[in-house]
Every structure is written in C-alpha cells, then in structure tokens.
Motif scaffolding. Structure first.
Motif, PDB file in Angstrom:
ATOM      1  N   ASP A  82     -24.535  19.797  10.363  1.00 36.19           N
ATOM      2  CA  ASP A  82     -23.301  19.127  10.788  1.00 36.19           C
ATOM      3  C   ASP A  82     -23.241  19.182  12.319  1.00 36.19           C
ATOM      4  N   TYR A  85     -21.785  22.388  13.844  1.00 34.78           N
ATOM      5  CA  TYR A  85     -20.673  23.034  13.131  1.00 34.78           C
ATOM      6  C   TYR A  85     -21.198  23.831  11.925  1.00 34.78           C
ATOM      7  N   HIS A 125     -16.828  29.066   8.374  1.00 39.79           N
ATOM      8  CA  HIS A 125     -18.065  29.030   7.589  1.00 39.79           C
ATOM      9  C   HIS A 125     -19.254  29.333   8.492  1.00 39.79           C
ATOM     10  N   PHE A 170     -16.293  16.455   2.775  1.00 42.05           N
ATOM     11  CA  PHE A 170     -17.352  15.502   3.119  1.00 42.05           C
ATOM     12  C   PHE A 170     -17.869  14.720   1.913  1.00 42.05           C
ATOM     13  N   PHE A 193     -16.899  22.075   3.359  1.00 44.94           N
ATOM     14  CA  PHE A 193     -17.583  20.975   4.057  1.00 44.94           C
ATOM     15  C   PHE A 193     -18.929  20.748   3.348  1.00 44.94           C
ATOM     16  N   ARG A 227     -12.056  26.868  21.327  1.00 45.57           N
ATOM     17  CA  ARG A 227     -11.406  25.946  20.389  1.00 45.57           C
ATOM     18  C   ARG A 227     -11.817  26.469  19.017  1.00 45.57           C
ATOM     19  N   ASP A 229     -12.379  26.065  15.239  1.00 42.11           N
ATOM     20  CA  ASP A 229     -12.613  25.054  14.215  1.00 42.11           C
ATOM     21  C   ASP A 229     -11.871  25.427  12.929  1.00 42.11           C
ATOM     22  N   VAL A 230     -11.283  24.428  12.271  1.00 40.62           N
ATOM     23  CA  VAL A 230     -10.599  24.622  10.985  1.00 40.62           C
ATOM     24  C   VAL A 230      -9.685  25.849  11.017  1.00 40.62           C
ATOM     25  N   GLU A 288      -7.715  24.088  15.755  1.00 37.21           N
ATOM     26  CA  GLU A 288      -7.689  22.788  15.078  1.00 37.21           C
ATOM     27  C   GLU A 288      -6.740  22.937  13.889  1.00 37.21           C
ATOM     28  N   HIS A 349     -14.193  13.910  18.432  1.00 34.40           N
ATOM     29  CA  HIS A 349     -15.450  13.548  17.782  1.00 34.40           C
ATOM     30  C   HIS A 349     -15.303  13.325  16.282  1.00 34.40           C
ATOM     31  N   ASP A 350     -14.098  13.433  15.759  1.00 33.10           N
ATOM     32  CA  ASP A 350     -13.873  13.250  14.323  1.00 33.10           C
ATOM     33  C   ASP A 350     -13.112  11.977  13.991  1.00 33.10           C
ATOM     34  N   ARG A 420     -18.568   9.766  10.957  1.00 31.13           N
ATOM     35  CA  ARG A 420     -17.979   9.807  12.291  1.00 31.13           C
ATOM     36  C   ARG A 420     -18.945   9.471  13.420  1.00 31.13           C
ATOM     37  N   ARG A 424     -19.371   8.951  18.264  1.00 31.87           N
ATOM     38  CA  ARG A 424     -20.203   9.989  18.891  1.00 31.87           C
ATOM     39  C   ARG A 424     -21.385   9.410  19.662  1.00 31.87           C
TER      40      ARG A 424
HETATM   41  C1  NOJ Z   1     -13.905  20.220  12.192  1.00 33.34           C
HETATM   42  C2  NOJ Z   1     -14.833  19.667  13.214  1.00 33.34           C
HETATM   43  O1  NOJ Z   1     -14.098  19.047  14.239  1.00 33.34           O
HETATM   44  C3  NOJ Z   1     -15.760  18.726  12.486  1.00 33.34           C
HETATM   45  O2  NOJ Z   1     -16.536  17.957  13.355  1.00 33.34           O
HETATM   46  C4  NOJ Z   1     -16.606  19.538  11.546  1.00 33.34           C
HETATM   47  O3  NOJ Z   1     -17.425  18.670  10.792  1.00 33.34           O
HETATM   48  C5  NOJ Z   1     -15.740  20.360  10.604  1.00 33.34           C
HETATM   49  N1  NOJ Z   1     -14.653  21.006  11.259  1.00 33.34           N
HETATM   50  C6  NOJ Z   1     -16.556  21.412   9.910  1.00 33.34           C
HETATM   51  O4  NOJ Z   1     -16.876  22.439  10.794  1.00 33.34           O
END
Ligand code: NOJ
Length: 547
Positions: A82, A85, A125, A170, A193, A227, A229-230, A288, A349-350, A420, A424
């Motif tokens: 990913d 990530y 994760h 996903f 994910f 930052r 994540d999740v 996030e 980026h999402d 996404r 990118r």
């Molecule tokens: C949020 C991130 O912004 C995204 O790009 C990523 O795929 C997922 N979390 C999983 O880590």
C-alpha cells in the motif's frame, strides 16, 4: 458583495471553555503544512519513484512557497503493498526513499530553512512482512506471537468461514485464513485494509511499548511530530461483533456507525501516545479522524489526546456557499468544546484532487478557478492548513488506463473501484513533456500525461497570475499581516450563492462567490483575489480578501 450588513457580522462561530489550556501559542496552531507523497514528489536517482534526496532538492521551492512544516507520507521500510502504509520496520527508512541517512539530511536541511518535518506513522497495522507477523504465522494459536495481532478461529464447520462479516475497506473480506505451521488450514487474521496489512492488537501492551520506542526514536532524530494514520481505528469493539446488515458501507467510505472504527477504547491509546509526546513539548500529532459527529470528533483533541485532528469536511464539501459554510461551521464546532485548533484541507493522497472535484459538471478551467477561490477560503481561517503536494500548481486528477493502476483497491475490488492513483501522479517541475523534470527516467511509477507544460513549477514561478503565485502570496500575507489575528470567525450576511466571514480580532474579511456571475464586495481594500475583479466586482467562482 451585496452584504446585508457589512459592518456588523451576523453570528459568532467560535468560543471555547475558559478552563482548557491555551493551544494557540504552539507553532502548529496556525501552521501551513505541506503534504509530500514521497513517491510522487521528486526523484533524485532516476528510478521513476520520488525519494527523500529529491525532497531536499526542492527545499528552496518549499521555502519560497512559504510553508511552515512538511508532512511526509510513510517512508519507513515497506514492501509497498500500500505504497508505504504497510510498514515492515517502523524504525528505518526504506532504501527506495534513500535510507535513514537521507531522512537525517532532510531534517537538517529543512530545519536550516525553518521548516519543520513531520512523518506519517502507521500504528493500526504492520506489513505482513514485519518480523512480528512472520513470527505470528510460525507460532501456534494463542501464542504470545499471535497475541500481537487479531487472530481468531473461523466460524462454521471446520472454521472455514471468517470470524465475522466485516469487509475490508479496500474490498473483499477483512479476514484472511492462514495455513498453520503443520500445513493444516488454520486461524484467520483481521486486516481492515489489504491482506498485507494485518491489524495490530492494541489490547496488548507490547504493541504500545513498541510504538513508544518508535515515537522516541524519530523524535530523538529531530522529527517535529507525526501524522497518525487511521487514528480512529486502533481500538476494536469487544467481541468483534458482526456489522449490522443494513449498514451500507462502500469501499473507501467512512461512516460514523461503522463498528470497525471510532471505538471508545481508542482514547486511552491516544492518551498514552500523548504522554510520550509530552516528553517533547514542541512536537505535534495530527490524527486521521474520519468521524463526522462533532462531539465524538472533539474527544480526539482533548488536551491529553491528539494535538490536532484532520477534519475532512472541507475536502468533502461541494462548491456551493451553503456547503462550504456548513463545513466551516462544523469544523469550528468540532473543536470548540475542547478549545482545540481547527484544521483545514481540500485534498490529500486518498481523495480526488480539488480541481477535478470542483470541475464536475463543468470544465477543468472552472474547477481550477474554484480551487483557487477555496484556497483563499481555507487560508483565511484560523487554525492549521494542510496543502497536498501539487495543489499549489492546480494539478487535476488523471484518468489512468487499467494497466497503469497500482492502488491495491483496484485488485481487491475485483476491478470495480479504480482506487486513488489518479490523485497521486508525480508533480511536474519543468519542461513540456513527461516526466516534466520529476525524474531522469521516462518510466515514472505512475505515468504522467501530455499537455502539462503550463502546470509545471517552472512555468508558474515567474507568472504573477499563476496558481503557484497565488499560493505564495496568500501564504505570505497570512503569515505577515496582522489582520489574520485571532481565533474567532464572524459571519456576514451575503447574497444567495455567496458567503463572507471576518476574523473577529484581525478583521480580515474573506468573501466567496459560488454563483455564475459577478457580485459586489463588502467595503474595504482588496488585499488579494483569486481572479481579477470585474469593474470592482468579484467574478464567478472566485474569492477575495479585504482589510
Ligand atoms: C489511510 C491512508 O491515508 C491511506 O492512504 C492508507 O491506504 C490507509 N490509511 C491504510 O494505512
């Protein structure tokens, strides 16, 4: 702008309880953060993928743009299922991005230019290649190794059905069955994910202790924050109950009722993270948080939890005055009760880039006009602003051919969701043809389209009317003018399709026109507008700052 009453605003939108700490003095409370998606920013070694030395090469540009801090999407060691990530070693930098020495150099050189460096951290994760997960697969059910993740026996006869009905964000199920070391079909592990991203078990202390080590590791190297994540996802509901059938979640969709996210247990995790962060008083965390309910959002930014939380309302708002005002009011309200600092972002980026989002039903040129207007709106607001790399150039999304798609969402959704990748695409720096100075290699990791010569940084730098120049000037005014002082926002009455607000203390006025014709402006001197005025009036799809 035909304002009903351009001297007395019609409502006050912020307040705050008197007994909360003052967060407004911290550097991040009004910072402009610039998100770098490292694969797509600047490639220094010609392999078609951006890297950290590439970021160092562009620090002069970032200084000129005027940003206060960088947020670098994950650069830790990763098999890139990913695109970073999925972290296999949280305390090293992937060789693809230049290794750990490249991060040290970036920190040093960014700091020399007074630019802070924040990193993405992925605590929900790991990668399936993380040594912990490899050990877990080799170990027995119920072992200490498995307890770091969320392993469960399957349901049904022979345990061949997943432990619950959760889908992965996903696509496909959120569970994958493993083969036990003796070769028999075995337990299942949870991955919200991709299957390559097993969820950690945050009820296990070892998981937190390892994160604390990671936090200190990077902070001791000079990183200014993270930052996260999740940040709304690390705690899972007790017993991992099924999702209600009626909950219609789609891929990459966030919903407040989704049991996979926003479980109350997450707050004690954030408190423990904050306790470590407080050893480094200047450092910041931004989570996030895909949570719409304002009361529940506020819980994440209580004084002993995250410093900042991403509020995505502006990134989701349509280009209408009502929708933008609603997003602003709710983003302010979401932090008001805890005297938190609001955050603003139009893209990342999402999500689809703002130029393309606002172009729906019209042209890309109109989409860009609207994006220019909206950046003046967000930079006029109190709080922290997050710009996504390339938005300062007015980059649109790109429709890629199937064969170019890389986001795991494309495969996992059975080719029903394109994922996404379109937001990118590498950043165009110079020249008239791909790869526009991004790389020495024509083979960039995502292909760059023809016709972007006018979008490059080189083409826009000297052009005073360019989107890049607008960003530069707006950021400079925001940083230097006294009119941006204070945290309170007051609304003015405005004609249908328009909005206007004022910074109560500094008295900067921002007016936005989402109609298709020019409108009058409130009284005052125009400091900046996203499009030239027409006979003193604000044109369609434009915003202006007045003092
Ligand atoms: C949020 C991130 O912004 C995204 O790009 C990523 O795929 C997922 N979390 C999983 O880590």
């Amino acid at each position: 702008m035909g304002v009903v009453n351009d001297q007395s605003p019609d409502a006050s939108a912020t307040g705050g309880s008197p007994d909360s700490p003052d967060t407004t003095a911290a550097w991040w409370s009004d910072a402009v953060f610039y998100q770098i998606y490292p694969r797509s920013f600047s490639d220094s070694d010609g392999d078609g993928v951006g890297d950290l030395p590439g970021v160092v090469d562009k620090l002069g540009y970032l200084e000129l743009l005027g940003v206060d801090a960088l947020w670098i999407s994950p650069v830790m060691r990763s098999p890139m299922a990913d695109h970073g990530y999925d972290v296999s070693d949280p305390r090293d930098i992937d060789p693809l991005f230049g290794g750990i020495a490249a991060l040290d150099a970036l920190i040093e050189e960014a700091h020399a230019r007074d630019i802070k460096v924040t990193m993405d951290l992925v605590p929900n994760h790991t990668s399936d290649r993380h040594p912990w997960f490899v050990e877990a697969l080799a170990a027995a059910p119920g072992s200490r190794e498995r307890e770091r993740y969320i392993f469960r026996d399957g349901r049904g006869e022979n345990g061949d059905e997943p432990p619950n009905n959760w889908p992965s964000i996903f696509g496909g199920p959120a569970w994958t069955r493993v083969t036990e070391p003796d070769g028999t079909p075995g337990q299942w592990y949870l991955h919200i994910f991709a299957a390559e991203q097993p969820d950690l078990n945050w009820e296990n202390d070892e998981v937190f202790e390892d994160l604390a080590t990671t936090l200190r590791f990077w902070l001791d190297r000079g990183v200014d924050g993270f930052r996260i994540d999740v940040a709304h996802g690390m705690a899972k509901p007790p017993g991992l109950p099924d999702m209600p059938e009626e909950l219609q979640t789609g891929l990459l969709i966030n919903d407040d009722d989704d049991p996979r996210f926003n479980n109350p247990g997450v707050h004690s995790i954030h408190r423990r993270i904050r306790a470590v962060m407080d050893e480094y008083p200047d450092a910041v965390t931004v989570g996030e948080i895909w949570v719409r309910d304002n009361t529940r959002f506020a819980e994440y930014v209580r004084p002993d939890e995250l410093h900042l939380g991403f509020n995505f309302r502006l990134a989701e708002a349509e280009f209408t005055a009502d929708s933008v005002r609603d997003a602003i009011e709710n983003s302010l309200e979401a932090v008001d009760s805890v005297r938190g600092v609001p955050t603003w972002t139009l893209s990342n980026h999402d999500v689809e880039r703002e130029v393309s989002r606002y172009a729906e039903g019209t042209t890309e040129a109109v989409g860009r006009d609207r994006a220019r207007a909206m950046v003046l709106v967000e930079l006029a607001l109190p709080g922290a602003v997050f710009l996504y790399n390339g938005s300062e150039l007015g980059m649109p999304n790109v429709d890629l051919p199937d064969s170019a798609l890389q986001d795991p969402v494309w495969e996992r959704s059975g080719h029903t969701n394109r994922g996404r990748d379109g937001c990118r695409i590498p950043v165009p720096w110079s020249g008239d043809t791909p790869p526009y100075g991004f790389s020495e290699s024509p083979d960039t990791w995502l292909p760059m389209p023809e016709g972007w010569g006018g979008l490059t940084a080189e083409a826009q730098l000297e052009d005073v009317d360019s989107t890049l120049s607008l960003h530069r000037l707006a950021i400079e005014l925001r940083r230097t003018r006294p009119e941006f002082a204070g945290e309170e926002v007051e609304w003015y009455g405005a004609p249908p399709g328009c909005l206007a607000f004022r910074r109560a203390e500094g008295r900067l006025v921002c007016a936005l026109n989402t109609t298709d014709g020019p409108v009058g402006l409130p009284g005052g001197e125009v400091l900046l507008s996203s499009a030239p005025l027409v006979d003193g009036r604000l044109p369609a799809n434009a915003a202006a700052w007045l003092v």
